[in-house]
Design a protein around this motif. Structure first.
Motif, PDB file in Angstrom:
ATOM      1  N   LYS A 136      34.257  64.150   4.769  1.00  0.00           N
ATOM      2  CA  LYS A 136      34.900  62.930   5.348  1.00  0.00           C
ATOM      3  C   LYS A 136      33.758  61.814   6.049  1.00  0.00           C
ATOM      4  O   LYS A 136      32.943  62.308   6.420  1.00  0.00           O
TER       5      LYS A 136
ATOM      6  N   TYR B  23      34.228  61.455  12.250  1.00  0.00           N
ATOM      7  CA  TYR B  23      35.094  62.178  13.335  1.00  0.00           C
ATOM      8  C   TYR B  23      34.686  61.741  14.821  1.00  0.00           C
ATOM      9  O   TYR B  23      33.460  61.088  14.858  1.00  0.00           O
TER      10      TYR B  23
ATOM     11  N   GLY C 260      40.317  63.729  14.286  1.00  0.00           N
ATOM     12  CA  GLY C 260      39.828  63.808  12.695  1.00  0.00           C
ATOM     13  C   GLY C 260      40.199  65.233  12.330  1.00  0.00           C
ATOM     14  O   GLY C 260      40.170  65.162  10.911  1.00  0.00           O
TER      15      GLY C 260
ATOM     16  N   ASP D  17      43.902  61.879  12.841  1.00  0.00           N
ATOM     17  CA  ASP D  17      43.138  60.673  12.734  1.00  0.00           C
ATOM     18  C   ASP D  17      44.342  59.628  12.191  1.00  0.00           C
ATOM     19  O   ASP D  17      43.930  58.760  11.828  1.00  0.00           O
TER      20      ASP D  17
ATOM     21  N   ASN E 173      47.282  59.182  16.682  1.00  0.00           N
ATOM     22  CA  ASN E 173      46.459  60.227  17.054  1.00  0.00           C
ATOM     23  C   ASN E 173      47.230  61.316  17.625  1.00  0.00           C
ATOM     24  O   ASN E 173      47.438  61.716  18.765  1.00  0.00           O
TER      25      ASN E 173
END
Length: 138
Positions: free
Chosen positions: A71, A74, A92, A125, A129
């Motif tokens: 990914k 974060y 995240g 994410d 949120n």
């Protein structure tokens, strides 16, 4: 005969529900799940970072990336930090299995000096949120 069937039905439901709640409790192996009132208010917290705070954020972020590869990034923030407590916000990670693994690795990381009262709040994410869970060090 009908009373026995009804009684058996209620006993089966009770035992099935008890078994399900029992497995839910043991999902987290290295931390305790805690209740947090209005966790989204913590996202608006403005914490004044000092040099050692930034070093700690880097250590936490490095561990998160190591545990959750693939990914882009974060977000890691402090909502509060002093000598006796820390509240870390991580945005995240949303899968409970990954949250458990990451929490275990963070709390067992010898480079990170956790104060006695350490709490990590996880948010996904998405644009909102969404709050996932809050974990406290055992």
């Amino acid at each position: 005969m009908m009373k026995n069937r009804i009684l058996l039905f209620f006993l089966l439901i009770t035992f099935c529900n008890f078994g399900q709640s029992k497995t839910n409790v043991s999902i987290y192996t290295c931390a305790n799940k805690i209740q947090v009132n209005q966790p989204h208010l913590l996202l608006n917290t403005r914490y004044d970072y000092e040099e050692e705070d930034l070093d700690l954020v880097t250590l936490i972020t490095d561990q998160i990336i190591k545990d959750n590869p693939g990914k882009e990034g974060y977000d890691v923030f402090f909502a509060d930090r002093n000598e006796s407590k820390i509240v870390v916000l991580i945005i995240g990670i949303h899968q409970l299995k990954q949250i458990d693994k990451t929490t275990c690795d963070l709390f067992s990381n010898s480079q990170i000096k956790w104060p006695p009262y350490s709490t990590i709040l996880y948010f996904d994410d998405s644009p909102k949120n969404n709050f996932i869970v809050a974990m406290s060090k055992k």
